[in-house]
Design a protein around this motif. Sequence first.
Motif, PDB file in Angstrom:
ATOM      1  N   PHE A  57       0.848  -1.196   0.000  1.00 17.19           N
ATOM      2  CA  PHE A  57       0.000   0.000   0.000  1.00 17.19           C
ATOM      3  C   PHE A  57       0.877   1.236   0.000  1.00 17.19           C
ATOM      4  O   PHE A  57       1.993   1.224   0.533  1.00 17.19           O
ATOM      5  CB  PHE A  57      -0.914   0.003   1.228  1.00 17.19           C
ATOM      6  CG  PHE A  57      -1.811  -1.189   1.277  1.00 17.19           C
ATOM      7  CD1 PHE A  57      -3.026  -1.191   0.612  1.00 17.19           C
ATOM      8  CD2 PHE A  57      -1.427  -2.335   1.953  1.00 17.19           C
ATOM      9  CE1 PHE A  57      -3.843  -2.310   0.627  1.00 17.19           C
ATOM     10  CE2 PHE A  57      -2.239  -3.459   1.973  1.00 17.19           C
ATOM     11  CZ  PHE A  57      -3.450  -3.446   1.305  1.00 17.19           C
ATOM     12  N   ALA A  58       0.358   2.310  -0.574  1.00 18.20           N
ATOM     13  CA  ALA A  58       1.105   3.568  -0.618  1.00 18.20           C
ATOM     14  C   ALA A  58       1.446   4.045   0.788  1.00 18.20           C
ATOM     15  O   ALA A  58       2.547   4.548   1.025  1.00 18.20           O
ATOM     16  CB  ALA A  58       0.306   4.625  -1.375  1.00 18.20           C
ATOM     17  N   ASP A  59       0.507   3.875   1.721  1.00 25.48           N
ATOM     18  CA  ASP A  59       0.714   4.323   3.096  1.00 25.48           C
ATOM     19  C   ASP A  59      -0.391   3.744   3.977  1.00 25.48           C
ATOM     20  O   ASP A  59      -1.245   2.991   3.500  1.00 25.48           O
ATOM     21  CB  ASP A  59       0.735   5.850   3.187  1.00 25.48           C
ATOM     22  CG  ASP A  59      -0.471   6.502   2.522  1.00 25.48           C
ATOM     23  OD1 ASP A  59      -1.562   5.875   2.449  1.00 25.48           O
ATOM     24  OD2 ASP A  59      -0.334   7.650   2.067  1.00 25.48           O
ATOM     25  N   GLN A  60      -0.374   4.085   5.234  1.00 28.05           N
ATOM     26  CA  GLN A  60      -1.374   3.571   6.176  1.00 28.05           C
ATOM     27  C   GLN A  60      -2.785   3.997   5.792  1.00 28.05           C
ATOM     28  O   GLN A  60      -3.738   3.230   5.929  1.00 28.05           O
ATOM     29  CB  GLN A  60      -1.055   4.016   7.607  1.00 28.05           C
ATOM     30  CG  GLN A  60      -1.991   3.447   8.658  1.00 28.05           C
ATOM     31  CD  GLN A  60      -1.903   1.930   8.787  1.00 28.05           C
ATOM     32  OE1 GLN A  60      -0.806   1.375   8.822  1.00 28.05           O
ATOM     33  NE2 GLN A  60      -3.044   1.252   8.852  1.00 28.05           N
ATOM     34  N   ALA A  61      -2.932   5.217   5.301  1.00 25.21           N
ATOM     35  CA  ALA A  61      -4.255   5.700   4.890  1.00 25.21           C
ATOM     36  C   ALA A  61      -4.820   4.844   3.753  1.00 25.21           C
ATOM     37  O   ALA A  61      -6.019   4.552   3.733  1.00 25.21           O
ATOM     38  CB  ALA A  61      -4.180   7.165   4.469  1.00 25.21           C
ATOM     39  N   ALA A  62      -3.975   4.409   2.828  1.00 23.37           N
ATOM     40  CA  ALA A  62      -4.422   3.554   1.728  1.00 23.37           C
ATOM     41  C   ALA A  62      -4.873   2.190   2.266  1.00 23.37           C
ATOM     42  O   ALA A  62      -5.880   1.638   1.812  1.00 23.37           O
ATOM     43  CB  ALA A  62      -3.313   3.382   0.699  1.00 23.37           C
ATOM     44  N   TYR A  63      -4.126   1.665   3.241  1.00 25.42           N
ATOM     45  CA  TYR A  63      -4.526   0.390   3.845  1.00 25.42           C
ATOM     46  C   TYR A  63      -5.858   0.544   4.591  1.00 25.42           C
ATOM     47  O   TYR A  63      -6.737  -0.314   4.489  1.00 25.42           O
ATOM     48  CB  TYR A  63      -3.441  -0.124   4.794  1.00 25.42           C
ATOM     49  CG  TYR A  63      -3.841  -1.400   5.484  1.00 25.42           C
ATOM     50  CD1 TYR A  63      -3.969  -2.587   4.774  1.00 25.42           C
ATOM     51  CD2 TYR A  63      -4.106  -1.425   6.845  1.00 25.42           C
ATOM     52  CE1 TYR A  63      -4.347  -3.768   5.405  1.00 25.42           C
ATOM     53  CE2 TYR A  63      -4.478  -2.594   7.484  1.00 25.42           C
ATOM     54  CZ  TYR A  63      -4.598  -3.768   6.757  1.00 25.42           C
ATOM     55  OH  TYR A  63      -4.978  -4.920   7.392  1.00 25.42           O
ATOM     56  N   HIS A  92       5.568  -5.073   7.351  1.00 28.97           N
ATOM     57  CA  HIS A  92       6.950  -5.017   6.890  1.00 28.97           C
ATOM     58  C   HIS A  92       7.225  -3.632   6.329  1.00 28.97           C
ATOM     59  O   HIS A  92       6.334  -3.004   5.768  1.00 28.97           O
ATOM     60  CB  HIS A  92       7.209  -6.050   5.784  1.00 28.97           C
ATOM     61  CG  HIS A  92       7.178  -7.457   6.259  1.00 28.97           C
ATOM     62  ND1 HIS A  92       6.010  -8.128   6.539  1.00 28.97           N
ATOM     63  CD2 HIS A  92       8.181  -8.324   6.512  1.00 28.97           C
ATOM     64  CE1 HIS A  92       6.301  -9.352   6.933  1.00 28.97           C
ATOM     65  NE2 HIS A  92       7.599  -9.503   6.926  1.00 28.97           N
ATOM     66  N   GLU A  93       8.449  -3.182   6.460  1.00 26.60           N
ATOM     67  CA  GLU A  93       8.900  -1.937   5.839  1.00 26.60           C
ATOM     68  C   GLU A  93       9.953  -2.259   4.803  1.00 26.60           C
ATOM     69  O   GLU A  93      10.839  -3.081   5.042  1.00 26.60           O
ATOM     70  CB  GLU A  93       9.476  -0.988   6.895  1.00 26.60           C
ATOM     71  CG  GLU A  93       8.442  -0.500   7.876  1.00 26.60           C
ATOM     72  CD  GLU A  93       9.044   0.405   8.930  1.00 26.60           C
ATOM     73  OE1 GLU A  93      10.280   0.481   9.052  1.00 26.60           O
ATOM     74  OE2 GLU A  93       8.243   1.050   9.641  1.00 26.60           O
ATOM     75  N   LEU A  94       9.860  -1.621   3.652  1.00 28.23           N
ATOM     76  CA  LEU A  94      10.775  -1.872   2.551  1.00 28.23           C
ATOM     77  C   LEU A  94      12.179  -1.402   2.898  1.00 28.23           C
ATOM     78  O   LEU A  94      12.380  -0.293   3.388  1.00 28.23           O
ATOM     79  CB  LEU A  94      10.276  -1.135   1.299  1.00 28.23           C
ATOM     80  CG  LEU A  94      11.088  -1.349   0.029  1.00 28.23           C
ATOM     81  CD1 LEU A  94      11.026  -2.803  -0.418  1.00 28.23           C
ATOM     82  CD2 LEU A  94      10.566  -0.444  -1.072  1.00 28.23           C
TER      83      LEU A  94
END
Length: 98
Positions: A57-63, A92-94
Amino acid sequence: MLAKVFPIPLKPGKQAEAERLVHEFAPLGPGQEDGTVSFRVYRDPAKPDYLLFVEHFADQAAYDAHTGSAAYRELISGRFADLITEFVEIDHELVVSH
């Protein structure tokens, strides 16, 4: 980017039904969401009644938008949830990508 991994054990004999729901969900949920970068679901041919979800996901808001969608509520937290024995969510973080 936010990466989510979900190793999902299914109730015995529910593999085919779970896969049908995932196929139904993909174009209605992730396929319509701008912030869902990728949505992949894997089966393990050596391990019946199991699916592995790998989602980006782009970010937490997208999730949050993904899990708040009508398709998610009906198909995943609704019908799919009845087919699983345990829900495990691993964030996970990239670190690196080519």
